[in-house]
Design a protein around this motif. Structure first.
Motif, PDB file in Angstrom:
ATOM      1  N   GLY A  88      31.969   0.325 -39.420  1.00 23.18           N
ATOM      2  CA  GLY A  88      30.583  -0.178 -38.911  1.00 23.18           C
ATOM      3  C   GLY A  88      30.024   0.065 -37.654  1.00 23.18           C
ATOM      4  O   GLY A  88      28.846   0.219 -37.505  1.00 23.18           O
ATOM      5  N   GLY A  89      31.005   0.171 -36.551  1.00 20.72           N
ATOM      6  CA  GLY A  89      30.427   0.660 -35.290  1.00 20.72           C
ATOM      7  C   GLY A  89      29.985   2.115 -35.419  1.00 20.72           C
ATOM      8  O   GLY A  89      28.889   2.184 -34.906  1.00 20.72           O
ATOM      9  N   SER A  90      30.379   3.228 -36.241  1.00 20.76           N
ATOM     10  CA  SER A  90      30.008   4.300 -36.068  1.00 20.76           C
ATOM     11  C   SER A  90      28.603   4.402 -37.108  1.00 20.76           C
ATOM     12  O   SER A  90      28.082   5.322 -36.939  1.00 20.76           O
ATOM     13  N   ILE A  91      28.802   3.629 -38.069  1.00 25.73           N
ATOM     14  CA  ILE A  91      27.572   3.386 -39.094  1.00 25.73           C
ATOM     15  C   ILE A  91      26.521   3.148 -38.320  1.00 25.73           C
ATOM     16  O   ILE A  91      25.263   3.847 -38.261  1.00 25.73           O
ATOM     17  N   PHE A  92      26.520   2.159 -37.353  1.00 25.73           N
ATOM     18  CA  PHE A  92      25.422   1.749 -36.583  1.00 25.73           C
ATOM     19  C   PHE A  92      25.072   2.831 -35.608  1.00 25.73           C
ATOM     20  O   PHE A  92      23.747   2.917 -35.338  1.00 25.73           O
ATOM     21  N   ASN A  93      25.802   3.509 -34.893  1.00 23.00           N
ATOM     22  CA  ASN A  93      25.678   4.499 -34.078  1.00 23.00           C
ATOM     23  C   ASN A  93      24.792   5.542 -34.825  1.00 23.00           C
ATOM     24  O   ASN A  93      23.798   6.155 -34.132  1.00 23.00           O
ATOM     25  N   LEU A  94      25.534   5.979 -35.772  1.00 21.45           N
ATOM     26  CA  LEU A  94      24.669   7.025 -36.661  1.00 21.45           C
ATOM     27  C   LEU A  94      23.100   6.785 -37.042  1.00 21.45           C
ATOM     28  O   LEU A  94      22.332   7.568 -36.848  1.00 21.45           O
ATOM     29  N   VAL A  95      23.262   5.438 -37.421  1.00 18.86           N
ATOM     30  CA  VAL A  95      21.730   4.935 -37.983  1.00 18.86           C
ATOM     31  C   VAL A  95      20.790   5.052 -36.817  1.00 18.86           C
ATOM     32  O   VAL A  95      19.719   5.312 -36.899  1.00 18.86           O
ATOM     33  N   THR A  96      21.247   4.168 -35.778  1.00 20.98           N
ATOM     34  CA  THR A  96      20.332   4.514 -34.537  1.00 20.98           C
ATOM     35  C   THR A  96      20.035   5.730 -33.967  1.00 20.98           C
ATOM     36  O   THR A  96      18.950   5.952 -33.446  1.00 20.98           O
ATOM     37  N   MET A  97      20.975   6.636 -33.967  1.00 23.56           N
ATOM     38  CA  MET A  97      20.734   8.104 -33.589  1.00 23.56           C
ATOM     39  C   MET A  97      19.866   8.716 -34.508  1.00 23.56           C
ATOM     40  O   MET A  97      18.743   9.403 -34.072  1.00 23.56           O
ATOM     41  N   LEU A  98      19.880   8.414 -35.648  1.00 15.18           N
ATOM     42  CA  LEU A  98      18.704   9.180 -36.806  1.00 15.18           C
ATOM     43  C   LEU A  98      17.324   8.417 -36.605  1.00 15.18           C
ATOM     44  O   LEU A  98      16.502   9.256 -36.695  1.00 15.18           O
ATOM     45  N   ILE A  99      17.324   7.235 -36.189  1.00 16.26           N
ATOM     46  CA  ILE A  99      16.089   6.485 -36.049  1.00 16.26           C
ATOM     47  C   ILE A  99      15.348   7.155 -34.697  1.00 16.26           C
ATOM     48  O   ILE A  99      14.428   7.530 -34.814  1.00 16.26           O
ATOM     49  N   VAL A 100      16.229   7.011 -33.856  1.00 16.72           N
ATOM     50  CA  VAL A 100      15.582   7.772 -32.358  1.00 16.72           C
ATOM     51  C   VAL A 100      15.273   9.252 -32.535  1.00 16.72           C
ATOM     52  O   VAL A 100      14.048   9.405 -32.250  1.00 16.72           O
ATOM     53  N   TYR A 101      16.033  10.086 -33.444  1.00 17.63           N
ATOM     54  CA  TYR A 101      15.549  11.334 -33.503  1.00 17.63           C
ATOM     55  C   TYR A 101      14.313  11.525 -34.184  1.00 17.63           C
ATOM     56  O   TYR A 101      13.518  12.302 -33.822  1.00 17.63           O
ATOM     57  N   SER A 102      14.497  10.696 -35.262  1.00 15.47           N
ATOM     58  CA  SER A 102      13.157  10.672 -36.039  1.00 15.47           C
ATOM     59  C   SER A 102      11.902  10.412 -35.561  1.00 15.47           C
ATOM     60  O   SER A 102      10.770  10.799 -35.593  1.00 15.47           O
ATOM     61  N   LEU A 103      11.940   9.234 -34.773  1.00 17.41           N
ATOM     62  CA  LEU A 103      10.849   8.758 -33.849  1.00 17.41           C
ATOM     63  C   LEU A 103      10.418   9.590 -32.975  1.00 17.41           C
ATOM     64  O   LEU A 103       9.202   9.752 -32.387  1.00 17.41           O
ATOM     65  N   VAL A 104      11.440  10.514 -32.471  1.00 14.75           N
ATOM     66  CA  VAL A 104      10.952  11.490 -31.089  1.00 14.75           C
ATOM     67  C   VAL A 104      10.238  12.728 -32.001  1.00 14.75           C
ATOM     68  O   VAL A 104       9.421  13.319 -31.619  1.00 14.75           O
ATOM     69  N   TYR A 105      10.689  13.077 -32.984  1.00 12.34           N
ATOM     70  CA  TYR A 105      10.556  14.215 -33.926  1.00 12.34           C
ATOM     71  C   TYR A 105       8.976  13.738 -34.577  1.00 12.34           C
ATOM     72  O   TYR A 105       8.101  14.802 -34.449  1.00 12.34           O
ATOM     73  N   GLN A 106       8.656  12.750 -34.890  1.00 13.21           N
ATOM     74  CA  GLN A 106       7.404  12.528 -35.238  1.00 13.21           C
ATOM     75  C   GLN A 106       6.461  12.136 -34.160  1.00 13.21           C
ATOM     76  O   GLN A 106       5.383  11.576 -34.413  1.00 13.21           O
ATOM     77  N   LYS A 107       6.759  12.210 -33.005  1.00 16.65           N
ATOM     78  CA  LYS A 107       6.181  11.787 -31.810  1.00 16.65           C
ATOM     79  C   LYS A 107       5.530  10.562 -31.611  1.00 16.65           C
ATOM     80  O   LYS A 107       4.736  10.310 -30.683  1.00 16.65           O
ATOM     81  N   ILE A 108       6.434   9.595 -32.288  1.00 16.60           N
ATOM     82  CA  ILE A 108       6.075   8.135 -31.983  1.00 16.60           C
ATOM     83  C   ILE A 108       6.714   7.690 -30.761  1.00 16.60           C
ATOM     84  O   ILE A 108       6.234   6.962 -29.849  1.00 16.60           O
ATOM     85  N   LEU A 109       7.975   8.180 -30.277  1.00 19.65           N
ATOM     86  CA  LEU A 109       8.518   8.242 -29.210  1.00 19.65           C
ATOM     87  C   LEU A 109       8.314   9.577 -28.253  1.00 19.65           C
ATOM     88  O   LEU A 109       8.453  10.435 -28.945  1.00 19.65           O
ATOM     89  N   GLU A 110       8.235   9.408 -27.008  1.00 13.89           N
ATOM     90  CA  GLU A 110       7.940  10.562 -26.257  1.00 13.89           C
ATOM     91  C   GLU A 110       9.453  11.258 -25.942  1.00 13.89           C
ATOM     92  O   GLU A 110      10.171  10.529 -25.481  1.00 13.89           O
ATOM     93  N   SER A 111       9.457  12.384 -26.135  1.00 17.08           N
ATOM     94  CA  SER A 111      10.579  13.065 -25.994  1.00 17.08           C
ATOM     95  C   SER A 111      11.048  13.070 -24.511  1.00 17.08           C
ATOM     96  O   SER A 111      10.280  13.368 -23.650  1.00 17.08           O
TER      97      SER A 111
END
Length: 174
Positions: A88-111
């Motif tokens: 569960g801990g690693s699943i949550f780390n992976l999901v948050t990494m993917l969310i942050v990465y996709s938000l940066v990639y879509q330029k919703i979050l500034e790199s």
């Protein structure tokens, strides 16, 4: 080279981002403990003397160094549910990494360095959590515990960051 600005970034990451990533990891364990009926759940951030606590979370003096989860019993206690709790801990780390990465990639979050370091520390914690090994105190990593749980060879529900407290018998409480 390595300058003053790099030291400031490192300290910021170590004292703010790392504890957040640790909290996310521990929340993943507690999420699955909750789903499978665990009671008396607690997240401990850091080590050393207790600074303060709120809800079911305790923050310790060295809040930036490690953490743990505690719980009692599970309503649904089998190899599969235990595997999900350990992962569960690693699943949550992976999901948050993917969310942050996709938000940066879509330029919703500034790199920025903050998101880069968030992803770095998330990957770091996830990797060493999943690496199937025993620590020097004899406790298995989450990955090793998940493997042992699937093979039905795990004796205690204890890893480097997860601890199941024993439920005392009613007779012993008299």
């Amino acid at each position: 080279m390595f300058g003053l600005y790099d030291i400031v970034k490192f300290l910021f990451s170590f004292f703010l981002i790392m504890p957040i990533v640790t909290l996310i990891h521990l929340s993943g364990h507690i999420f699955f403990v909750t789903i499978f009926g665990g009671v008396e759940k607690k997240i401990v951030i850091g080590c050393g003397n207790k600074l303060f606590s709120f809800w079911n979370m305790e923050v310790r003096k060295y809040y930036f160094w490690n953490g743990a989860c505690e719980f009692k019993g599970l309503k649904h206690d089998n190899r599969l549910t235990n595997m999900f709790i350990y992962l569960g801990g690693s699943i949550f780390n992976l999901v948050t990494m993917l969310i942050v990465y996709s938000l940066v990639y879509q330029k919703i979050l500034e790199s920025s360095v903050i998101w880069y370091q968030f992803i770095y520390f998330s990957f770091y914690i996830m990797f060493f959590s999943l690496f199937p090994m025993y620590f020097s105190d004899g406790s298995p990593s989450d990955g090793k515990a998940a493997e042992l749980a699937l093979r039905n060879k795990l004796e205690d529900k204890v890893t480097d960051d997860l601890f199941m407290k024993k439920i005392e018998d009613e007779d012993n409480c008299k």
